[in-house]
Design a protein around this motif. Structure first.
Motif, PDB file in Angstrom:
ATOM      1  N   VAL A  81       0.857  -1.187   0.000  1.00  0.00           N
ATOM      2  CA  VAL A  81       0.000   0.000   0.000  1.00  0.00           C
ATOM      3  C   VAL A  81       0.889   1.232   0.000  1.00  0.00           C
ATOM      4  N   PRO A  82       0.764   2.123  -0.975  1.00  0.00           N
ATOM      5  CA  PRO A  82       1.554   3.364  -0.957  1.00  0.00           C
ATOM      6  C   PRO A  82       1.247   4.175   0.295  1.00  0.00           C
ATOM      7  N   PRO A  83       2.264   4.627   1.009  1.00  0.00           N
ATOM      8  CA  PRO A  83       2.004   5.380   2.254  1.00  0.00           C
ATOM      9  C   PRO A  83       1.134   6.614   2.053  1.00  0.00           C
ATOM     10  N   ASP A  84       1.241   7.266   0.896  1.00  0.00           N
ATOM     11  CA  ASP A  84       0.446   8.465   0.684  1.00  0.00           C
ATOM     12  C   ASP A  84      -1.007   8.168   0.351  1.00  0.00           C
ATOM     13  N   GLN A  85      -1.357   6.878   0.204  1.00  0.00           N
ATOM     14  CA  GLN A  85      -2.733   6.499  -0.098  1.00  0.00           C
ATOM     15  C   GLN A  85      -3.474   5.956   1.124  1.00  0.00           C
ATOM     16  N   VAL A  86      -2.785   5.896   2.275  1.00  0.00           N
ATOM     17  CA  VAL A  86      -3.400   5.282   3.454  1.00  0.00           C
ATOM     18  C   VAL A  86      -4.602   6.097   3.926  1.00  0.00           C
ATOM     19  N   ALA A  87      -4.445   7.405   4.055  1.00  0.00           N
ATOM     20  CA  ALA A  87      -5.555   8.239   4.548  1.00  0.00           C
ATOM     21  C   ALA A  87      -6.746   8.185   3.606  1.00  0.00           C
ATOM     22  N   ARG A  88      -6.498   8.075   2.298  1.00  0.00           N
ATOM     23  CA  ARG A  88      -7.594   8.050   1.332  1.00  0.00           C
ATOM     24  C   ARG A  88      -8.466   6.823   1.505  1.00  0.00           C
ATOM     25  N   LEU A  89      -7.899   5.707   1.989  1.00  0.00           N
ATOM     26  CA  LEU A  89      -8.683   4.481   2.147  1.00  0.00           C
ATOM     27  C   LEU A  89      -9.777   4.626   3.192  1.00  0.00           C
ATOM     28  N   PHE A  90      -9.662   5.620   4.075  1.00  0.00           N
ATOM     29  CA  PHE A  90     -10.662   5.811   5.115  1.00  0.00           C
ATOM     30  C   PHE A  90     -11.757   6.787   4.684  1.00  0.00           C
ATOM     31  N   GLU A  91     -11.741   7.206   3.426  1.00  0.00           N
ATOM     32  CA  GLU A  91     -12.824   8.000   2.872  1.00  0.00           C
ATOM     33  C   GLU A  91     -13.857   7.066   2.241  1.00  0.00           C
ATOM     34  N   PRO A  92     -15.136   7.461   2.204  1.00  0.00           N
ATOM     35  CA  PRO A  92     -16.175   6.584   1.636  1.00  0.00           C
ATOM     36  C   PRO A  92     -15.904   6.249   0.173  1.00  0.00           C
ATOM     37  N   PHE A  93     -16.153   5.000  -0.189  1.00  0.00           N
ATOM     38  CA  PHE A  93     -16.073   4.492  -1.563  1.00  0.00           C
ATOM     39  C   PHE A  93     -14.649   4.539  -2.123  1.00  0.00           C
ATOM     40  N   GLN A  94     -13.658   4.512  -1.252  1.00  0.00           N
ATOM     41  CA  GLN A  94     -12.273   4.463  -1.686  1.00  0.00           C
ATOM     42  C   GLN A  94     -11.680   3.115  -1.285  1.00  0.00           C
ATOM     43  N   ARG A  95     -10.998   2.454  -2.215  1.00  0.00           N
ATOM     44  CA  ARG A  95     -10.384   1.161  -1.931  1.00  0.00           C
ATOM     45  C   ARG A  95      -9.246   0.912  -2.902  1.00  0.00           C
ATOM     46  N   MET A  96      -8.337   0.069  -2.469  1.00  0.00           N
ATOM     47  CA  MET A  96      -7.215  -0.321  -3.316  1.00  0.00           C
ATOM     48  C   MET A  96      -7.649  -1.489  -4.202  1.00  0.00           C
ATOM     49  N   GLY A  97      -7.211  -1.455  -5.455  1.00  0.00           N
ATOM     50  CA  GLY A  97      -7.555  -2.553  -6.360  1.00  0.00           C
ATOM     51  C   GLY A  97      -9.044  -2.673  -6.563  1.00  0.00           C
ATOM     52  N   ARG A  98      -9.699  -1.561  -6.936  1.00  0.00           N
ATOM     53  CA  ARG A  98     -11.151  -1.548  -7.114  1.00  0.00           C
ATOM     54  C   ARG A  98     -11.569  -2.582  -8.162  1.00  0.00           C
ATOM     55  N   ALA A  99     -12.521  -3.394  -7.789  1.00  0.00           N
ATOM     56  CA  ALA A  99     -13.043  -4.423  -8.706  1.00  0.00           C
ATOM     57  C   ALA A  99     -14.559  -4.409  -8.630  1.00  0.00           C
ATOM     58  N   ALA A 100     -15.202  -4.250  -9.756  1.00  0.00           N
ATOM     59  CA  ALA A 100     -16.663  -4.196  -9.790  1.00  0.00           C
ATOM     60  C   ALA A 100     -17.236  -5.566  -9.478  1.00  0.00           C
ATOM     61  N   GLY A 101     -18.295  -5.564  -8.714  1.00  0.00           N
ATOM     62  CA  GLY A 101     -18.983  -6.813  -8.430  1.00  0.00           C
ATOM     63  C   GLY A 101     -18.300  -7.693  -7.413  1.00  0.00           C
ATOM     64  N   ASP A 102     -17.328  -7.167  -6.666  1.00  0.00           N
ATOM     65  CA  ASP A 102     -16.669  -8.003  -5.660  1.00  0.00           C
ATOM     66  C   ASP A 102     -17.399  -7.985  -4.329  1.00  0.00           C
ATOM     67  N   GLY A 103     -18.499  -7.249  -4.246  1.00  0.00           N
ATOM     68  CA  GLY A 103     -19.284  -7.213  -3.017  1.00  0.00           C
ATOM     69  C   GLY A 103     -18.772  -6.210  -2.001  1.00  0.00           C
ATOM     70  N   HIS A 104     -17.712  -5.493  -2.291  1.00  0.00           N
ATOM     71  CA  HIS A 104     -17.155  -4.495  -1.384  1.00  0.00           C
ATOM     72  C   HIS A 104     -17.335  -3.120  -2.013  1.00  0.00           C
ATOM     73  N   HIS A 105     -17.812  -2.185  -1.204  1.00  0.00           N
ATOM     74  CA  HIS A 105     -18.148  -0.860  -1.713  1.00  0.00           C
ATOM     75  C   HIS A 105     -17.217   0.226  -1.192  1.00  0.00           C
ATOM     76  N   GLY A 106     -16.167  -0.139  -0.487  1.00  0.00           N
ATOM     77  CA  GLY A 106     -15.240   0.873   0.011  1.00  0.00           C
ATOM     78  C   GLY A 106     -15.764   1.679   1.177  1.00  0.00           C
ATOM     79  N   LEU A 107     -16.684   1.107   1.960  1.00  0.00           N
ATOM     80  CA  LEU A 107     -17.229   1.809   3.122  1.00  0.00           C
ATOM     81  C   LEU A 107     -16.724   1.261   4.445  1.00  0.00           C
ATOM     82  N   GLY A 108     -16.018   0.136   4.408  1.00  0.00           N
ATOM     83  CA  GLY A 108     -15.633  -0.519   5.653  1.00  0.00           C
ATOM     84  C   GLY A 108     -14.773   0.353   6.545  1.00  0.00           C
ATOM     85  N   LEU A 109     -13.664   0.883   6.013  1.00  0.00           N
ATOM     86  CA  LEU A 109     -12.759   1.681   6.837  1.00  0.00           C
ATOM     87  C   LEU A 109     -13.338   3.052   7.157  1.00  0.00           C
TER      88      LEU A 109
END
Length: 427
Positions: free
Chosen positions: A338-366
């Motif tokens: 995980v790039p260190p400068d992308q860590v804070a972005r993962l805690f924003e809604p609908f943001q995730r690393m390796g976005r894949a459609a239909g994987d059942g994850h919407h980027g809201l967990g963190l």
């Protein structure tokens, strides 16, 4: 009677600040002038300044209380001279009284004229003092959601008005940030909801158009529709949890972090086995106060994120304990770098690393993790592991250390290594 008097006073009190300041200036000037007039009158009345001469060549003050009178009227020259002197003394007393009355009248007229001038000057000075406030008020009235980027940008000395303008500018800056986050959140939520709706529409249309559809094709389409519906339900549940946790806690309860931790790990060990990921847990009893359901959801989201973004043969380390007087929940996982400068972005809604459609994850967990942490007055930190994966730590106040917050406390500064996440609530 008191209410009637208060109502009368409220009606008579001017509503405009400028008028109230003008009246205040006028009343202060009139009171000061009246006191000065009284002091001057007293000093002048105390010393008359009229001098008479006696028959023997001496002098006395006519207004002095110990002045020796001339001999009364008689048959000799001294008697006649005494009669004349008494007449002069009475005339001097009348003259002194008339002068004092004239001084009082003239001073009153001067005070009245200066009172009018003082009220006029007070009106001008009050307007000059309140001019920056009127300018700020007009600017604030023009600011709306379309031009919230505008600022008062007050200039001048660092006085109370400058501090007020700077405070309003800071508030507008925070409001602009919140509005921008809200717009992004709504756009992302609409996009996430539109994708499954489009898929459902396509499946239904395909079923209706296909004249040679069989029972098996109908069943397959219905299964896909059911799977899509479940994804939408999870998304809506996550959105509701995110919205509810941002309102804060109404009734925090005492609980032990070990209980929800064991529930979460017990429910997710089968999935970890299917993914080939090992879970190492070090669970210690830790007393805190908060919402048990939200805290369990926080732990579940951390573990789900650690399992989903992992590699076969990887591991997840889950720890609860006490460090530096705080209750700590720590989750570390192996996985992609995980790039260190992308860590804070993962805690924003609908943001995730390796976005894949239909994987059942919407980027809201963190983002839900961060929101629940803020509601509990907890500090949330995260760092990218050098060998890949993410390390997240949430530290709660211990029970008896002020308890969990009610949503109105600011999280304390994060302790330990890692990058501090934004502590503001999610949009």
């Amino acid at each position: 009677m008191s209410r009637l008097l208060q109502g009368l006073v409220a009606r008579l009190t001017p509503r405009r600040v400028r008028m109230r300041l003008t009246l205040l200036y006028g009343v202060l000037f009139v009171a000061s002038g009246a006191v000065l007039l009284a002091i001057t009158y007293f000093l002048v009345a105390r010393r008359s300044g009229t001098v008479l001469f006696t028959a023997r060549g001496g002098r006395v003050d006519a207004g002095a209380p110990d002045a020796a009178p001339f001999p009364g009227p008689g048959s000799g020259p001294e008697g006649r001279l005494g009669t004349v002197a008494e007449a002069f003394r009475r005339q001097a007393a009348r003259q002194h009284q008339e002068e004092m009355q004239h001084l009082l009248v003239q001073s009153g007229i001067a005070l009245a004229i200066m009172s009018v001038l003082a009220i006029g000057l007070g009106w001008l000075v009050a307007g000059r003092v309140l001019r920056p406030l009127r300018t700020m008020t007009g600017t604030i009235r023009r600011i709306s959601a379309r031009n919230v980027h505008e600022r008062l940008a007050a200039r001048g000395p660092d006085d109370e008005l400058k501090d007020l303008a700077d405070t309003v500018d800071g508030l507008l800056g925070r409001l602009e940030t919140a509005l921008d986050s809200h717009k992004r959140f709504v756009a992302n939520a609409a996009h996430e909801l539109r994708t499954p709706l489009t898929l459902e529409h396509a499946l239904l249309e395909e079923t209706l158009i296909d004249r040679e559809a069989t029972v098996e094709s109908f069943r397959a389409n219905f299964e896909r529709l059911l799977h899509t519906s479940k994804q939408q339900a999870r998304l809506l549940e996550s959105l509701l949890t995110l919205s509810g946790s941002e309102r804060g806690l109404e009734h925090p309860e005492p609980l032990d972090l070990s209980a929800p931790a064991e529930n979460v790990l017990g429910a997710r060990r089968p999935e970890a086995g299917r993914r080939g990921v090992g879970i190492r847990a070090r669970i210690a009893p830790v007393p805190v106060s908060g919402d048990p359901a939200l805290i369990e959801r926080l732990m579940a989201n951390l573990v789900d994120n650690a399992l989903h973004y992992n590699v076969p043969g990887g591991r997840v380390e889950f720890t609860t304990g006490i460090r530096d007087g705080r209750a700590v929940v720590s989750v570390e996982n192996t996985g992609p770098e995980v790039p260190p400068d992308q860590v804070a972005r993962l805690f924003e809604p609908f943001q995730r690393m390796g976005r894949a459609a239909g994987d059942g994850h919407h980027g809201l967990g963190l983002s839900i993790v961060r929101s629940i942490a803020v509601a509990h007055d907890a500090a949330c930190t995260a760092r990218a592991r050098p060998s890949g994966g993410l390390a997240v730590e949430v530290s709660f106040p211990l029970r008896g250390d002020g308890g969990a917050g009610n949503g109105r406390h600011r999280p304390r500064a994060a302790r330990g290594r890692g990058r501090a996440l934004p502590t503001g609530t999610s949009p």
